[in-house]
Scaffold this active site. Structure first.
Site, short mmCIF file in Angstrom:
data_model
loop_
_atom_site.label_atom_id
_atom_site.label_comp_id
_atom_site.label_asym_id
_atom_site.label_seq_id
_atom_site.Cartn_x
_atom_site.Cartn_y
_atom_site.Cartn_z
N CYS A 260 35.45 19.79 9.24
CA CYS A 260 34.14 20.33 9.62
C CYS A 260 33.38 20.94 8.45
CB CYS A 260 34.31 21.37 10.73
SG CYS A 260 34.70 20.68 12.34
N LYS B 219 25.97 22.54 15.71
CA LYS B 219 27.31 22.49 15.12
C LYS B 219 27.24 22.41 13.59
CE LYS B 219 31.73 22.12 14.69
NZ LYS B 219 32.52 21.01 15.20
#
Length: 429
Positions: free
Chosen positions: A267, A213
């Protein structure tokens, strides 16, 4: 194993849609959040965030009795943790206190055979740390770090990889990375996600899943940094960066992203720093990209200051003292209400401090400004009068029309951070 009851810890931009999708598959979902207002809103069958179609799914799930929210964890067969992972201080050190709090909150209701999944984007090793916190709180149970495949509790890391504005679709259609602490942990997590995931559930270990990720978002951050650096260079060389990128992208193997006022969200603006923190000497390119993107808001602010100075200089004989600056968009990306880590928010906040400036914000996706923008006034699209300085920070759909382009194009000073005005139509793709 067939899951009948799951618990979603954290009912924000990821937790609530995930809970709703599980509930839509006729699985009982107990949502847990520390925000009583959010809990009450969900229990009325309403939502506290903006995400297309989510309101209908939540309303149906609550009405049919498959989704219920509370502030205190209850027993379940699987616990999914989707809580924030911010920074600690100014050195971009990962702060895992929300994960720790979530782990300690669910520990009293854990039972043998339960599955615990960390969905929060986390630095490498966070899943193992969570397992340690759980083990400390429940010495009567066994965990993968000490008992491997024979553990009472199964633990995995399964990061989300969805795009705000398309979360419901991407939760279902995207491939899912399943990082169990043991093969049996991965197998059980796969069984859970295959309840609704149509994409492939790809198995790896927890550390690789965590790094995956971070890698995905660092890749995007580096590409955005290239575009942002190009925009600064083109400004100096008097070149339309939007035209340049459009022309360059006609090369069959070139796909440059679009520049903006910086990088925001929970993010891309955060995850690369987790890699840098883990390997500070080795992550040279990742660090440089972060620094380029983190510096872009200051560049925009300097442009606003110069524009204000030009307006005041042009009006020096009229004794004018106030310059009206309108900022179009403050969310971190188009067509959402999410202000987390938004560079646009920081730009407006700093511009409020410029002497002689009166700030207005047009953000169609929110009903009120955050407290840290108390020096600005929120306007609807219909309330705006032509400002002295127009600053386009986000390319919302409401701004991507000829009427808006003509309106803003009539301003004397335009700072177009998203190419809404400057991007040639023939090269916009």
């Amino acid at each position: 194993m067939q899951f009948k009851t799951i618990s979603m810890i954290g009912l924000g931009y990821i937790g609530l849609p995930t809970a709703a999708v599980f509930a839509s598959r006729k699985i009982k979902v107990i949502g847990v959040d520390v925000n009583q207002k959010a809990v009450d809103t969900i229990n009325r069958g309403e939502i506290h965030i903006v995400e297309p179609d989510l309101d209908m799914v939540v309303h149906a799930a609550v009405k049919e009795g498959y989704l219920r929210a509370t502030t205190k964890p209850e027993p379940a067969e699987a616990f999914l943790i989707a809580v924030p992972t911010p920074f600690k201080g100014e050195n971009h050190e990962p702060d895992l206190r929300y994960i720790e709090s979530a782990a300690k909150a669910i520990a009293p209701v854990l039972a043998k055979g339960n599955l615990v999944i960390l969905e929060s984007t986390s630095p490498v090793g966070a899943t193992e740390q969570m397992a340690e916190w759980l083990a400390e709180a429940r010495p009567d149970l066994t965990f993968p770090q000490t008992h491997g495949e024979e553990s009472d509790i199964r633990i995995a890391h399964c990061p989300e990889r969805v795009l705000p504005g398309h979360v419901l679709r991407e939760l279902v259609q995207n491939d899912r990375i399943i990082g169990g602490m043991t093969p049996k942990c991965s197998q059980l997590a796969c069984t859970l996600y295959k309840t609704f995931v149509k994409g492939e559930c790809v198995v790896t270990n927890s550390r690789t899943a965590e790094m995956c990720k971070l890698t995905e978002n660092s890749f995007r951050d580096i590409n955005i940094a290239f575009a942002n650096e190009l925009s600064v260079i083109c400004e100096k060389l008097n070149i339309n960066v939007w035209e340049l990128i459009g022309l360059a992208n006609r090369h069959p193997r070139v796909n440059i992203l679009q520049p903006g006022p910086g990088v925001g969200g929970h993010c891309i603006a955060v995850d690369p720093w987790f890699i840098v923190n883990s390997a500070p000497l080795e992550a040279k390119l990742i660090r440089s990209a972060r620094e380029v993107n983190d510096a872009k808001p200051a560049w925009v602010i300097s442009k606003v200051k110069s524009a204000v100075e030009r307006v005041l200089l042009a009006a020096k004989n009229s004794e004018r003292e106030i310059v009206d600056v309108v900022f179009f968009g403050v969310s971190f990306k188009a067509n959402i209400d999410d202000l987390r880590e938004s560079p646009s928010v920081s730009i407006v906040r700093e511009c409020e401090k410029i002497e002689g400036v009166r700030c207005y914000v047009v953000e169609p996706n929110i009903s009120e400004l955050p407290e840290d923008l108390s020096g600005s006034q929120l306007l609807s699209c219909n309330q705006v009068i032509r400002p002295d300085v127009a600053v386009v920070l986000v390319d919302h759909d409401e701004f991507m029309c000829d009427e808006f382009r003509k309106f803003v194009g009539g301003c004397n000073e335009i700072i177009d951070c998203r190419g809404v005005i400057a991007r040639p139509e023939t090269l916009s793709k």
